[in-house]
Enzyme design. Structure first.
Site, short mmCIF file in Angstrom:
data_model
loop_
_atom_site.label_atom_id
_atom_site.label_comp_id
_atom_site.label_asym_id
_atom_site.label_seq_id
_atom_site.Cartn_x
_atom_site.Cartn_y
_atom_site.Cartn_z
N GLY A 282 0.81 -1.20 0.00
CA GLY A 282 0.00 0.00 0.00
C GLY A 282 0.85 1.25 0.00
N PHE A 283 0.19 2.38 0.08
CA PHE A 283 0.86 3.68 -0.04
C PHE A 283 1.91 3.90 1.05
CE2 PHE A 283 0.27 8.26 1.40
CZ PHE A 283 1.32 8.74 0.65
N ILE A 284 1.47 4.03 2.30
CA ILE A 284 2.43 4.26 3.38
C ILE A 284 3.31 3.03 3.57
CG2 ILE A 284 2.72 4.80 5.83
CD1 ILE A 284 0.07 6.29 5.74
N ASP B 245 0.72 -9.13 2.06
CA ASP B 245 -0.36 -8.33 1.48
C ASP B 245 -1.29 -9.25 0.73
OD1 ASP B 245 -1.87 -6.09 0.51
OD2 ASP B 245 -0.04 -4.87 0.64
N LEU C 52 0.07 -2.50 8.91
CA LEU C 52 -0.58 -1.43 8.16
C LEU C 52 -1.72 -1.94 7.29
CD1 LEU C 52 2.37 -0.24 8.83
CD2 LEU C 52 1.97 1.25 6.89
N ALA D 126 -0.64 0.65 12.91
CA ALA D 126 -1.02 1.91 12.27
C ALA D 126 -2.50 2.17 12.50
CB ALA D 126 -0.73 1.85 10.78
N TYR E 232 -15.22 2.78 9.72
CA TYR E 232 -13.76 2.79 9.72
C TYR E 232 -13.21 3.27 11.06
CZ TYR E 232 -8.97 4.03 8.38
OH TYR E 232 -7.60 4.15 8.32
N LYS F 55 -11.00 0.84 13.60
CA LYS F 55 -9.62 1.15 13.98
C LYS F 55 -9.49 1.40 15.48
CE LYS F 55 -6.60 1.38 11.51
NZ LYS F 55 -5.68 0.32 11.02
#
Length: 328
Positions: free
Chosen positions: A13-15, A34, A74, A115, A147, A151
């Site tokens: 992913g991005f981060i 992943d 993450l 994260a 979401y 989290k």
């Protein structure tokens, strides 16, 4: 001293990808877990990529083996478009995935950095938000809060494992992270993507909302510091810039830096996303704890970070060819 063995879930992913590249550069032995194989454009030959479902404990156990020193968790379903369209997946993947990672890390005696997100604070009007700030949410009938709740539960799980099982773990909460490679579904990435493709920017509710935009390299640095500090264990840290900027100003700056000269498209949030979606007027972290305990601040200025993002996008036509996945 041997190189640390690290697992990054969601490392494609991005981060996650930015974190992986930094870990490799720092000499770690990195495995990525992943749900899909990495994009060839971002894959690192020095990384071991494992494909699997974070909801499957056996598959997670195959990645987090007893020789692993540290796990960065993450893997999650993120994005407004996702938690409005796939609330069941958001809850299941975020919660069950975290439960499996924490369980296996406990068995393997690995430290975990989990994260999390600024979304856990919900719509608390008392900004800036400290780590111990209240959570203020809307009704459970609104998918918008799935979401945030999922989290927050992963944070409760983490601190439960710390207190009851002796797991070494810390939580980092990201605030509006942006930078090269981000899916074009967020304020900065979507604005850059549209501008370089010659499309007018999209602004919700005249762009009056304010955010604190955090360049991805700064977020990665804070994450690494949280992992390295013994005093971080059992703690949560806000990782975000404290420079408050309106969304309209950011979109305007993207247009200026890309040379785009066109009228923006204004979208009414309630009309586009439904009356149950409640946008936040302000989202501002108090990052003083990270500064004091980790020696971390978000040092990259907004214009500098935007220019780096734009330069990268221009050099990567595969990213510009991605579909615009904004929530409008």
């Amino acid at each position: 001293m041997s190189a640390p063995k690290v697992v990054v879930t969601g490392g494609c992913g991005f981060i996650g990808n930015h974190l992986v590249q930094r870990l490799v550069a720092d000499g770690a032995q990195v495995s990525v877990f992943d749900y899909a194989a990495p994009n060839p454009a971002i894959a690192n030959p020095d990384v071991r990529y494992l494909t699997g479902d974070i909801r499957d404990l056996d598959q997670v156990a195959a990645a987090i083996t007893p020789d692993i020193d540290l796990v960065y968790h993450l893997a999650a379903v993120v994005g407004v478009d996702q938690y409005l369209a796939r609330p069941l997946d958001v809850i299941d993947i975020n919660f069950t995935g975290a439960r499996n990672v924490l369980e296996q890390a406990c068995r393997s005696e690995a430290k975990v950095v989990l994260a999390s997100t600024s979304e856990v604070f919900g719509k608390n009007p008392a900004v800036p938000w400290r780590e111990d700030g209240d959570r203020v949410l809307g009704p459970t009938t609104a998918d918008r809060w799935a979401y945030s709740s999922s989290k927050a539960l992963t944070e409760h799980l983490t601190f439960g494992f710390v207190g009851q099982r002796g797991l070494r773990a810390t939580v980092v909460r990201y605030f509006n992270v942006y930078g090269p490679g981000q899916r074009p579904a967020y304020v900065v990435s979507r604005s850059v993507h549209r501008a370089l493709n010659g499309h007018p920017p999209v602004i919700y509710d005249q762009g009056r909302q304010t955010r604190c935009f955090t360049y991805v390299a700064d977020a990665v640095e804070g994450t690494l510091r949280a992992a390295a500090a013994i005093e971080s264990e059992g703690q949560a840290f806000n990782l975000g810039s404290m420079q408050e900027t309106t969304v309209g100003e950011v979109v305007g700056l993207v247009s200026k830096l890309t040379g785009l000269d066109t009228q923006s498209t204004d979208v009414d949030t309630a009309a586009a996303l439904g009356p149950a979606y409640q946008d936040l007027a302000r989202r501002i972290p108090d990052a003083g704890k990270a500064r004091e305990l980790l020696g971390w601040t978000a040092d990259t200025g907004l214009e500098q970070g935007l220019q780096s993002t734009i330069d990268w996008a221009r050099a990567n036509p595969w990213w510009l060819a991605l579909p615009d996945t904004g929530a409008s």
